[in-house]
Design a protein around this motif. Structure first.
Motif, short mmCIF file in Angstrom:
data_model
loop_
_atom_site.label_atom_id
_atom_site.label_comp_id
_atom_site.label_asym_id
_atom_site.label_seq_id
_atom_site.Cartn_x
_atom_site.Cartn_y
_atom_site.Cartn_z
N CYS A 166 0.82 -1.20 0.00
CA CYS A 166 0.00 0.00 0.00
C CYS A 166 0.86 1.26 0.00
CB CYS A 166 -0.92 -0.01 1.22
SG CYS A 166 -0.06 0.01 2.79
N PRO A 167 0.26 2.41 -0.33
CA PRO A 167 1.01 3.66 -0.27
C PRO A 167 1.18 4.12 1.18
CG PRO A 167 -1.26 4.10 -0.85
CD PRO A 167 -1.11 2.59 -0.82
N ALA A 203 -4.99 -2.26 8.96
CA ALA A 203 -6.00 -3.33 8.92
C ALA A 203 -7.19 -2.99 8.04
CB ALA A 203 -6.49 -3.62 10.34
N VAL A 204 -7.18 -1.83 7.35
CA VAL A 204 -8.32 -1.44 6.54
C VAL A 204 -8.40 -2.29 5.26
CG1 VAL A 204 -9.40 0.44 5.26
CG2 VAL A 204 -8.31 0.90 7.46
N ASN A 205 -7.32 -2.28 4.46
CA ASN A 205 -7.30 -3.05 3.22
C ASN A 205 -6.49 -4.33 3.33
OD1 ASN A 205 -8.80 -1.10 1.78
ND2 ASN A 205 -6.96 0.10 1.39
N GLY A 206 -5.73 -4.48 4.40
CA GLY A 206 -4.83 -5.62 4.53
C GLY A 206 -5.50 -6.97 4.43
N LEU A 215 0.73 -15.34 0.59
CA LEU A 215 1.23 -14.96 1.91
C LEU A 215 1.11 -13.46 2.04
CD1 LEU A 215 2.55 -16.71 4.20
CD2 LEU A 215 4.74 -15.76 3.47
N GLY A 216 0.70 -12.99 3.23
CA GLY A 216 0.53 -11.56 3.42
C GLY A 216 0.84 -11.15 4.84
N ILE A 217 1.09 -9.88 5.01
CA ILE A 217 1.30 -9.30 6.33
C ILE A 217 0.49 -8.01 6.41
CG2 ILE A 217 3.41 -8.17 5.53
CD1 ILE A 217 2.79 -9.29 9.13
N THR A 218 -0.25 -7.87 7.51
CA THR A 218 -1.00 -6.65 7.77
C THR A 218 -0.56 -6.11 9.12
OG1 THR A 218 -2.93 -7.38 6.51
CG2 THR A 218 -3.29 -5.68 8.15
N VAL A 223 2.59 -4.57 15.93
CA VAL A 223 2.66 -5.97 15.54
C VAL A 223 2.24 -6.12 14.08
CG1 VAL A 223 2.18 -6.84 17.86
CG2 VAL A 223 0.29 -6.45 16.27
N GLY A 224 2.53 -7.28 13.53
CA GLY A 224 2.08 -7.62 12.20
C GLY A 224 1.37 -8.96 12.21
N MET A 225 0.26 -9.05 11.51
CA MET A 225 -0.47 -10.31 11.40
C MET A 225 -0.10 -10.96 10.07
SD MET A 225 -2.73 -12.47 12.59
CE MET A 225 -3.82 -11.62 13.74
#
Length: 275
Positions: A166-167, A203-206, A215-218, A223-225
């Protein structure tokens, strides 16, 4: 063999080159450049218009066809996007030879990447073009990297990692987001298998992007999920996220990129700090 047959002088010399190319089964690329058009065409059209570039290409094509040589590739390069795109579109309506695409002398790594991405992207999206060259005032490997990302972004090649990020908007929940994304992309640049990853700063678009990623990280506050195939796996402390995400990516590759996630029975993933 990059050659404009009309520029090499006597007919006998043209025949000699063409026969040698035929004997070695070497294609000839006719390379029309807006900066070096024939004088009569510049006089006729006033400047290096798309029409002038196309007429130049057709002139050289006829010379080769008259010698029974049809193993031909065509390029029509100008230093601006509009002329380049218009010239290729116009010639594509007239012939069926393969095209070598490029915006010539596009500029520095920054401006040249933008011009090349727009020009080549338009043409490739329309189904025009068979090979490409990104022309930058930069190191040659940068040209290759940009060219690869262009064809990958259009889905024409799938090798390697695609990172969705994301930006840097006001919703970011992590410091140094740009550095984190850059470091992860750098650490995973060696991967040849096609992987789709997302790195989202809030956490809006993640979570939505995570559903479309292997695989992704938000990021949340501190912290990161980490998500796998859209399913939450675990939380990782922010200072450890690069190492954790790289390790999860390597683990995903070892399992096979198409492996399905194991859904945890826990309602809340455990907070783990990776050392």
């Amino acid at each position: 063999l990059r050659l404009n047959p009309g520029n090499i002088g006597k007919h006998e010399r043209i025949v000699e080159v063409v026969r040698a190319a035929q004997a070695q089964q070497v294609p000839i690329r006719i390379g029309v450049n807006g900066g070096s058009l024939e004088k009569d065409l510049l006089k006729k059209y006033g400047t290096a218009t798309p029409e002038a570039m196309v007429e130049s290409a057709l002139r050289h094509i006829k010379i080769l066809e008259d010698l029974d040589f049809t193993d031909i590739i065509i390029s029509l390069k100008a230093s601006d996007v509009h002329r380049t795109v218009a010239a290729y579109r116009l010639l594509a309506e007239k012939i069926d030879y393969p095209f070598h695409l490029g915006v010539t002398e596009a500029g520095t790594a920054f401006t040249g990447t933008i011009k090349s991405s727009i020009g080549l992207g338009i043409l490739l999206h329309e189904g025009i073009g068979d090979t490409i060259r990104v022309s930058l005032a930069a190191e040659p490997q940068e040209e290759v990297r940009v060219a690869w990302e262009i064809v990958k972004s259009l889905g024409l090649r799938t090798r390697g990692v695609t990172v969705v990020a994301c930006p840097t908007c006001g919703r970011l929940d992590v410091d140094n987001f740009v550095g984190i994304v850059t470091e992860i992309e750098k650490r995973l640049a060696h991967i040849q298998e096609p992987l789709h990853l997302s790195i989202m700063g809030c956490a809006v678009n993640g979570p939505g992007e995570a559903h479309d990623s292997q695989l992704g990280i938000t990021f949340g506050r501190g912290v990161g999920m980490i998500f796998k195939d859209g399913v939450p796996m675990r939380k990782v402390a922010g200072e450890n996220i690069v190492e954790a995400f790289v390790k999860e990516t390597e683990k995903l590759l070892a399992e096979g990129a198409g492996a399905k996630p194991q859904i945890s029975l826990r309602s809340e993933p455990e907070l783990i700090s990776i050392r």
